[in-house]
Motif scaffolding. Structure first.
Motif, PDB file in Angstrom:
ATOM      1  N   ASP A  14      -2.141  55.567 -10.065  1.00  0.00           N
ATOM      2  CA  ASP A  14      -2.694  54.467 -10.845  1.00  0.00           C
ATOM      3  C   ASP A  14      -3.689  54.993 -11.875  1.00  0.00           C
ATOM      4  OD1 ASP A  14      -3.181  51.427 -11.041  1.00  0.00           O
ATOM      5  OD2 ASP A  14      -5.197  52.255 -10.755  1.00  0.00           O
ATOM      6  N   GLU A  57       4.422  55.442  -3.943  1.00  0.00           N
ATOM      7  CA  GLU A  57       3.578  54.678  -4.861  1.00  0.00           C
ATOM      8  C   GLU A  57       3.208  55.579  -6.028  1.00  0.00           C
ATOM      9  OE1 GLU A  57       0.191  52.848  -3.075  1.00  0.00           O
ATOM     10  OE2 GLU A  57       1.325  52.171  -1.346  1.00  0.00           O
ATOM     11  N   THR A  83       1.358  60.717 -15.671  1.00  0.00           N
ATOM     12  CA  THR A  83       0.166  59.866 -15.581  1.00  0.00           C
ATOM     13  C   THR A  83      -1.105  60.710 -15.575  1.00  0.00           C
ATOM     14  OG1 THR A  83       1.416  58.190 -14.364  1.00  0.00           O
ATOM     15  CG2 THR A  83      -0.993  58.084 -14.204  1.00  0.00           C
ATOM     16  N   ASN A 105      -2.877  57.431  -1.727  1.00  0.00           N
ATOM     17  CA  ASN A 105      -1.583  57.110  -2.287  1.00  0.00           C
ATOM     18  C   ASN A 105      -0.509  57.421  -1.264  1.00  0.00           C
ATOM     19  OD1 ASN A 105       0.866  57.110  -3.741  1.00  0.00           O
ATOM     20  ND2 ASN A 105      -0.177  57.714  -5.609  1.00  0.00           N
ATOM     21  N   GLU A 121      -6.125  53.482 -13.456  1.00  0.00           N
ATOM     22  CA  GLU A 121      -7.516  53.073 -13.205  1.00  0.00           C
ATOM     23  C   GLU A 121      -8.123  53.896 -12.075  1.00  0.00           C
ATOM     24  OE1 GLU A 121      -9.398  51.253 -15.224  1.00  0.00           O
ATOM     25  OE2 GLU A 121      -7.568  51.274 -16.427  1.00  0.00           O
ATOM     26  N   TRP A 122      -7.356  54.132 -11.015  1.00  0.00           N
ATOM     27  CA  TRP A 122      -7.854  54.984  -9.935  1.00  0.00           C
ATOM     28  C   TRP A 122      -8.180  56.366 -10.489  1.00  0.00           C
ATOM     29  CZ3 TRP A 122      -6.661  59.740  -8.105  1.00  0.00           C
ATOM     30  CH2 TRP A 122      -7.334  60.146  -6.945  1.00  0.00           C
TER      31      TRP A 122
END
Length: 173
Positions: free
Chosen positions: A9, A6, A75, A2, A11-12
């Motif tokens: 994520d 950014e 997140t 990363n 999904e990551w």
């Protein structure tokens, strides 16, 4: 990796959880099959990535209401409730959102260099603290204290997770 700026994520992060949990399971299995008991005198503790629940999502929402937290931390808590790895090196712990909120109420934010104050979200078995600042960088305390200096540990939460994930892989070698 990363790049600063950014966002983490989902999904990551889910993939990281799956891969790291599998590697952790293999490490713990090999500990039990080897000389771990002879070497250490006790079996390994519970080492796990504990996934988020509806209850932990509520705790994350309460933490967001308490203090402005970096979006990558939100997140992270949307997928992971907490991480407890007492047997990986000297230990790694990502605290639950409710624990982070309690610590924030008790100690406040930590000052990290010339950045906006950081929020402590993790620690190691030696008592060092990890904080994330508004920039998204992760900082590590230089001593086992909320009130001493912090140094950069990772450019982002993703990089921090990659680093501690490699520690699990290194235990297998």
């Amino acid at each position: 990796m990363n790049v600063s700026g950014e966002r983490l994520d989902l999904e990551w992060l889910r993939g990281w959880c799956e891969q790291t949990s599998a590697a952790l399971g293999a490490v713990m299995s090999s500990f039990l099959k080897t000389q771990f008991l002879k070497t250490h005198g006790f079996p390994p503790d519970e080492n796990a990535i504990i996934l988020a629940t509806d209850e932990s999502h509520e705790a994350t929402d309460a933490l967001v209401d308490l203090t402005p937290i970096p979006s990558d931390l939100t997140t992270l808590y949307w997928v992971v409730r907490e991480i407890s790895w007492p047997d990986v090196e000297n230990g790694y712990f990502i605290h639950s959102a409710s624990t982070v909120a309690a610590h924030f109420r008790e100690y406040g934010a930590v000052q990290v260099d010339d950045e906006s104050p950081g929020i402590v979200f993790a620690s190691d078995g030696g008592g060092h603290l990890f904080a994330v600042a508004g920039s998204g960088r992760v900082w590590r305390s230089t001593t086992a204290s909320w009130f001493h200096e912090f140094e950069v540990a990772a450019a982002s939460i993703q990089e921090f997770l990659e680093q501690i994930g490699r520690r699990v892989a290194d235990c297998r070698n």
